[in-house]
Design a protein around this motif. Structure first.
Motif, PDB file in Angstrom:
ATOM      1  N   ASP A  40      47.461  23.133  48.032  1.00 45.78           N
ATOM      2  CA  ASP A  40      47.372  21.682  47.835  1.00 45.78           C
ATOM      3  C   ASP A  40      48.556  21.049  48.545  1.00 45.78           C
ATOM      4  N   THR A  41      48.266  20.224  49.539  1.00 42.35           N
ATOM      5  CA  THR A  41      49.368  19.673  50.347  1.00 42.35           C
ATOM      6  C   THR A  41      49.392  18.142  50.362  1.00 42.35           C
ATOM      7  N   ASP A  42      48.536  17.499  49.569  1.00 45.51           N
ATOM      8  CA  ASP A  42      48.548  16.032  49.527  1.00 45.51           C
ATOM      9  C   ASP A  42      49.697  15.571  48.634  1.00 45.51           C
ATOM     10  N   ARG A  43      50.749  15.063  49.263  1.00 44.94           N
ATOM     11  CA  ARG A  43      51.976  14.692  48.518  1.00 44.94           C
ATOM     12  C   ARG A  43      51.736  13.496  47.611  1.00 44.94           C
ATOM     13  N   VAL A  44      50.717  12.702  47.901  1.00 42.45           N
ATOM     14  CA  VAL A  44      50.420  11.568  47.012  1.00 42.45           C
ATOM     15  C   VAL A  44      49.792  12.081  45.718  1.00 42.45           C
ATOM     16  N   ALA A  45      48.918  13.065  45.861  1.00 40.01           N
ATOM     17  CA  ALA A  45      48.253  13.626  44.676  1.00 40.01           C
ATOM     18  C   ALA A  45      49.177  14.566  43.898  1.00 40.01           C
ATOM     19  N   GLU A  46      50.254  14.985  44.540  1.00 37.36           N
ATOM     20  CA  GLU A  46      51.237  15.903  43.932  1.00 37.36           C
ATOM     21  C   GLU A  46      50.654  17.309  43.693  1.00 37.36           C
ATOM     22  N   ASP A  47      51.290  18.065  42.822  1.00 31.55           N
ATOM     23  CA  ASP A  47      50.871  19.450  42.563  1.00 31.55           C
ATOM     24  C   ASP A  47      50.940  20.341  43.798  1.00 31.55           C
ATOM     25  N   CYS A  48      51.866  20.051  44.709  1.00 27.62           N
ATOM     26  CA  CYS A  48      51.947  20.842  45.945  1.00 27.62           C
ATOM     27  C   CYS A  48      52.868  22.046  45.737  1.00 27.62           C
ATOM     28  N   ILE A 124      42.827  11.339  44.340  1.00 29.95           N
ATOM     29  CA  ILE A 124      42.573  11.578  42.908  1.00 29.95           C
ATOM     30  C   ILE A 124      41.690  12.820  42.758  1.00 29.95           C
ATOM     31  N   ALA A 125      42.076  13.695  41.839  1.00 22.11           N
ATOM     32  CA  ALA A 125      41.342  14.966  41.673  1.00 22.11           C
ATOM     33  C   ALA A 125      40.042  14.734  40.908  1.00 22.11           C
ATOM     34  N   ILE A 126      38.926  14.801  41.611  1.00 19.40           N
ATOM     35  CA  ILE A 126      37.627  14.638  40.939  1.00 19.40           C
ATOM     36  C   ILE A 126      37.225  15.917  40.209  1.00 19.40           C
ATOM     37  N   SER A 127      38.034  16.965  40.392  1.00 18.11           N
ATOM     38  CA  SER A 127      37.770  18.231  39.695  1.00 18.11           C
ATOM     39  C   SER A 127      38.495  18.282  38.355  1.00 18.11           C
ATOM     40  N   ALA A 128      39.266  17.232  38.022  1.00 21.41           N
ATOM     41  CA  ALA A 128      40.057  17.258  36.782  1.00 21.41           C
ATOM     42  C   ALA A 128      39.451  16.313  35.750  1.00 21.41           C
ATOM     43  N   ARG A 131      40.947  12.577  34.908  1.00 20.41           N
ATOM     44  CA  ARG A 131      41.361  11.942  36.163  1.00 20.41           C
ATOM     45  C   ARG A 131      40.160  11.544  37.016  1.00 20.41           C
ATOM     46  N   ALA A 132      39.108  12.361  36.950  1.00 20.41           N
ATOM     47  CA  ALA A 132      37.947  12.128  37.812  1.00 20.41           C
ATOM     48  C   ALA A 132      37.423  10.700  37.673  1.00 20.41           C
ATOM     49  N   ASN A 133      37.390  10.192  36.462  1.00 20.77           N
ATOM     50  CA  ASN A 133      36.845   8.847  36.258  1.00 20.77           C
ATOM     51  C   ASN A 133      37.630   7.762  37.000  1.00 20.77           C
ATOM     52  N   GLU A 134      38.918   8.016  37.230  1.00 19.36           N
ATOM     53  CA  GLU A 134      39.728   7.050  37.990  1.00 19.36           C
ATOM     54  C   GLU A 134      39.141   6.863  39.384  1.00 19.36           C
ATOM     55  N   ALA A 135      38.692   7.963  39.956  1.00 14.89           N
ATOM     56  CA  ALA A 135      38.075   7.879  41.282  1.00 14.89           C
ATOM     57  C   ALA A 135      36.671   7.289  41.171  1.00 14.89           C
ATOM     58  N   PHE A 136      35.916   7.759  40.187  1.00 14.93           N
ATOM     59  CA  PHE A 136      34.522   7.319  40.082  1.00 14.93           C
ATOM     60  C   PHE A 136      34.428   5.799  39.859  1.00 14.93           C
ATOM     61  N   ARG A 137      35.368   5.249  39.125  1.00 13.07           N
ATOM     62  CA  ARG A 137      35.329   3.808  38.846  1.00 13.07           C
ATOM     63  C   ARG A 137      35.449   2.964  40.112  1.00 13.07           C
ATOM     64  N   LYS A 138      36.007   3.564  41.165  1.00 18.35           N
ATOM     65  CA  LYS A 138      36.200   2.800  42.406  1.00 18.35           C
ATOM     66  C   LYS A 138      34.934   2.719  43.260  1.00 18.35           C
ATOM     67  N   PHE A 139      33.992   3.636  43.005  1.00 16.66           N
ATOM     68  CA  PHE A 139      32.880   3.780  43.944  1.00 16.66           C
ATOM     69  C   PHE A 139      31.527   3.776  43.260  1.00 16.66           C
TER      70      PHE A 139
END
Ligand SMILES: [Zn+2]
Ligand SMILES: [Zn+2]
Length: 289
Positions: A40-48, A124-128, A131-139
């Motif tokens: 995982d290398t996305d520094r915005v999403a963290e967990d790298c 945003i991790a749609i696998s978590a 957290r997934a709903n944060e992404a889903f709410r946008k689209f």
């Protein structure tokens, strides 16, 4: 039988040493396994990060690549004589710009298998769960499909992936949010996806982790497996996505039956990023889970 998607405790969300996974694989009669630690290398999403010998280290550090490679190769030498092939893989999280974030050591490591997968939409991790709903709410559901498949399809232009993991991962939490429409969003993208897979020589895996989480279908679901076959794809692997030794090999038999029924003539195995096709007739019946 094979298991081509395994996370030992280098992954920060996994437990169990490489050796423990190998031991279970031997016990249940697997012939070949691929360790595929997350990158995982996305520094915005963290967990790298990855864990190395009890320490959390940055995924960009050379130290972990060296430790990981030597651990897997040592296991490979040891278990080969016992009838188990152990291969060196990695699961790279794809997002726009990932190629620039991957460290030099990634490009110089002699992997057998590089899996590409999409877990993040807009960082945003749609696998978590949660957290997934944060992404889903946008689209809208269609927009989600557009975003997800664009990342997946474009990632193949990087020419660093052998296999795409869990193609319809969005389904896991998306079904609750969007309802049944989530099962249809691959359709407009299937042609673009399969054409790119064929032109870039990229296969896909059937991931059995949903079968342990109360879902009826692996990822991708059977309709997508069949559609990919009809589109001419013949390169497929199977993996449990085990994060614990006890999950290794689980659901593989179910997935293999589905792959066979979908018209595939065998599985592919990888050595130093080269695929070899193994027909069903050469995949003998072993103890199965
Ligand atoms: Zn994954
Ligand atoms: Zn995984």
């Amino acid at each position: 039988m094979f298991d081509y998607h395994i996370h030992p405790n280098y992954s920060i969300d996994a437990e169990g040493e490489v050796d423990e996974f190998c031991q279970v694989a031997l016990d249940i009669g697997l012939k070949e396994i691929a360790f595929t630690t997350h990158m995982d290398t996305d520094r915005v999403a963290e967990d790298c990060y990855v864990n190395v010998r009890g320490k959390r280290v940055d995924v960009g550090s050379s130290f972990w690549f060296e430790d990981y490679e030597s651990t897997i190769r040592t296991a490979g030498d040891h278990y080969k004589d016992l009838g188990l092939q152990v291969i060196l893989g990695v699961e790279v999280d794809c997002y726009p710009g990932v190629q620039d974030a991957l460290p030099d050591k990634f490009y110089s490591t002699d992997f057998d298998l590089i899996i590409g997968s999409v877990h993040l939409i807009d960082h945003i991790a749609i696998s978590a769960n949660g957290r997934a709903n944060e992404a889903f709410r946008k689209f809208s559901v269609e927009e989600l499909g557009e975003r997800y498949y664009t990342i997946l399809i474009d990632s193949m232009d990087l020419e660093i992936f052998d296999i795409l993991a869990h193609i319809d991962l969005y389904r896991r939490f998306g079904e609750i949010f969007y309802g049944n429409k989530i099962h249809e969003i691959w359709k407009p993208h299937l042609e673009g996806l399969s054409k790119k897979m064929l032109s870039k020589n990229v296969g896909f895996e059937v991931n059995t982790s949903p079968l342990r989480k109360g879902m009826q279908q692996p990822m991708p679901e059977e309709r997508i497996i069949k559609a990919l076959r009809r589109a001419g794809i013949d390169t497929v692997t199977v993996g449990s996505d085990a994060h614990f030794p006890a999950d290794i090999g689980k659901g593989i038999k179910t997935a293999l039956d589905m792959i066979k029924e979908s018209g595939f003539e065998g599985l592919s195995v990888y050595r130093r990023r080269k695929a070899t096709f193994v027909p069903w007739s050469d995949l003998t019946d072993e103890k199965e889970n």
